[in-house]
Scaffold this active site. Structure first.
Site, PDB file in Angstrom:
ATOM      1  N   ARG A  17     -19.983  16.382 -18.984  1.00 48.92           N
ATOM      2  CA  ARG A  17     -19.092  16.001 -17.891  1.00 48.92           C
ATOM      3  C   ARG A  17     -17.650  15.856 -18.393  1.00 48.92           C
ATOM      4  O   ARG A  17     -16.703  16.289 -17.732  1.00 48.92           O
ATOM      5  CB  ARG A  17     -19.581  14.689 -17.275  1.00 48.92           C
ATOM      6  N   ASP A  62     -12.874  16.689 -30.716  1.00 51.77           N
ATOM      7  CA  ASP A  62     -11.570  17.051 -31.271  1.00 51.77           C
ATOM      8  C   ASP A  62     -10.922  18.062 -30.334  1.00 51.77           C
ATOM      9  O   ASP A  62     -11.555  19.060 -29.952  1.00 51.77           O
ATOM     10  CB  ASP A  62     -11.741  17.646 -32.668  1.00 51.77           C
ATOM     11  N   ARG A 107     -19.429   5.378 -18.194  1.00 50.48           N
ATOM     12  CA  ARG A 107     -19.751   4.150 -17.475  1.00 50.48           C
ATOM     13  C   ARG A 107     -18.852   3.007 -17.953  1.00 50.48           C
ATOM     14  O   ARG A 107     -18.227   3.097 -19.010  1.00 50.48           O
ATOM     15  CB  ARG A 107     -21.221   3.804 -17.693  1.00 50.48           C
ATOM     16  N   ASP A 160       1.985  13.750 -26.895  1.00 53.15           N
ATOM     17  CA  ASP A 160       1.590  12.378 -26.559  1.00 53.15           C
ATOM     18  C   ASP A 160       1.096  12.279 -25.119  1.00 53.15           C
ATOM     19  O   ASP A 160       0.123  11.574 -24.826  1.00 53.15           O
ATOM     20  CB  ASP A 160       2.772  11.427 -26.760  1.00 53.15           C
ATOM     21  N   GLU A 188      -5.958  13.719 -32.954  1.00 52.19           N
ATOM     22  CA  GLU A 188      -6.440  14.255 -31.682  1.00 52.19           C
ATOM     23  C   GLU A 188      -7.949  14.125 -31.544  1.00 52.19           C
ATOM     24  O   GLU A 188      -8.564  14.786 -30.711  1.00 52.19           O
ATOM     25  CB  GLU A 188      -6.024  15.728 -31.540  1.00 52.19           C
ATOM     26  N   ASN A 248       1.703  20.648 -30.086  1.00 53.98           N
ATOM     27  CA  ASN A 248       2.811  19.909 -30.694  1.00 53.98           C
ATOM     28  C   ASN A 248       3.900  20.853 -31.194  1.00 53.98           C
ATOM     29  O   ASN A 248       5.098  20.587 -31.022  1.00 53.98           O
ATOM     30  CB  ASN A 248       2.300  19.058 -31.861  1.00 53.98           C
ATOM     31  N   HIS A 273       6.335  16.790 -29.724  1.00 56.95           N
ATOM     32  CA  HIS A 273       5.404  15.659 -29.828  1.00 56.95           C
ATOM     33  C   HIS A 273       5.365  14.808 -28.559  1.00 56.95           C
ATOM     34  O   HIS A 273       4.350  14.156 -28.290  1.00 56.95           O
ATOM     35  CB  HIS A 273       5.784  14.788 -31.030  1.00 56.95           C
TER      36      HIS A 273
END
Length: 357
Positions: free
Chosen positions: A297, A234, A266, A251, A277, A242, A247
């Site tokens: 990563r 999250d 991969r 986006d 989100e 926002n 917005h």
């Protein structure tokens, strides 16, 4: 449909002109009727040409869009009935031509348009059969009733080749039209299928598609020792982005996050937008170490994103990660619940971190 009608009439004309230039075939046909039919066919071709012009001219008219299909299909039905009567309503060419054209018509037009022309046509052809059987009218008046073609048609080469000449182009044309339309339907179906599984903003798998893939994995794991890592993440303080920047900027952030996640997994790993989100990744990980490595990563890559607004303000992106494992004996709902709980513990622990369930 109108172009098909012109093609059919053109075939009729070519057949009739071929007979005119071969006097030895006069014995098999009603030559006086042939001359009249040539004039009538030319008139019908011109009429269908006018209808094509009107269809193009009035294509933006709502009234024309409602009326023209009935007119065009009705005129085509009249043409087929007339030709069917001339060569024999029970002939192979009439039967196969009618079936082919009706099948294409039911694909091209609404059923009420086709049935409006089909029902009167069937009544007409049925009446022709009745009148023929009762000797009221001649059967297949285009052919010479004095020749053997009327009594033994299948032994007459001229009749056989005439039937093939009428049938093959119609069947091939209808087959090609059906194949083109079916190909377009398959392509459209594939587009709809893609739209139903892909999130339109991020172009990742949507929640519905993720659930479907997880259910398949769960079924495959019943008799397997494999395991899959589920990563839920999250974005931290996304609501503030926002609220502060709008917005549209939000986006763009979601799109950039989606691209970053794809770049750090991969090819066969699954990445999706779980909602708002929240994002999800499904990793095939038998030793349960790779999932943690990929999560780290991705966390690092997100924190290194350099996003700026139009007025030059930098936007810091971080995310909280929760990891759980789906394996034999664990349901999808349990794994998702554990990953979700771990993600919220990561948020409570200060965000921008990874917690293993």
């Amino acid at each position: 449909m109108l172009f098909l009608a012109i093609c059919v009439l053109s075939l009729w004309l070519s057949w009739k002109f071929f007979i005119l230039f071969n006097p030895k075939l006069y014995q098999y046909v009603n030559i006086e009727l042939l001359y009249f039919q040539i004039k009538l066919n030319i008139g019908f071709i011109l009429m269908f040409g006018i209808l094509i012009y009107l269809c193009r001219k009035l294509r933006h008219s709502l009234t024309a869009q409602k009326i023209m299909p009935f007119i065009c299909v009705g005129m085509f039905g009249i043409t087929l009935c007339r030709d069917g009567y001339l060569i024999g309503v029970l002939s192979p060419a009439t039967a196969i031509g009618a079936i082919s054209v009706i099948s294409v018509g039911l694909i091209l037009f609404e059923r009420k348009v086709i049935y409006t022309a089909l029902i009167p046509s069937l009544i007409f052809l049925g009446s022709i059969v009745y009148l023929t059987l009762n000797g009221k009218i001649a059967y297949a008046p285009q052919f010479n009733t004095a020749s053997s073609i009327t009594f033994f048609p299948f032994t007459n080469q001229f009749w056989v080749f005439s039937m093939l000449f009428f049938m093959i182009p119609i069947v091939v044309s209808c087959f090609v039209l059906q194949e083109i339309m079916l190909s377009q339907w398959r392509h459209r179906e594939q587009i709809f299928k893609t739209l139903s599984t892909i999130d339109p903003l991020t172009e990742l798998f949507n929640r519905r598609s993720i659930y479907q893939q997880l259910e398949k994995i769960e079924q495959n794991l019943i008799f397997s020792t494999e395991s899959y890592g589920i990563i839920l993440l999250d974005l931290d303080f996304f609501k503030s982005i926002n609220d502060c920047y709008g917005h549209l900027v939000g986006d763009k952030v979601l799109i950039q996050v989606a691209q970053t996640l794809r770049q750090n997994v991969r090819l066969h790993d699954i990445v999706g937008r779980y909602g708002g989100e929240e994002f999800i990744m499904i990793i095939n990980d038998n030793n349960q170490m790779l999932t943690r490595h990929i999560a780290e990563r991705c966390r690092h890559a997100l924190s290194q994103l350099n996003l700026t607004t139009t007025d030059g303000q930098n936007i810091l992106i971080t995310a909280s990660f929760g990891i759980a494992y789906l394996k034999s004996g664990t349901s999808v709902q349990q794994a998702l619940h554990h990953a979700d709980a771990a993600m919220y513990r990561a948020k409570s622990a200060g965000r921008n971190s990874i917690v293993l369930a």
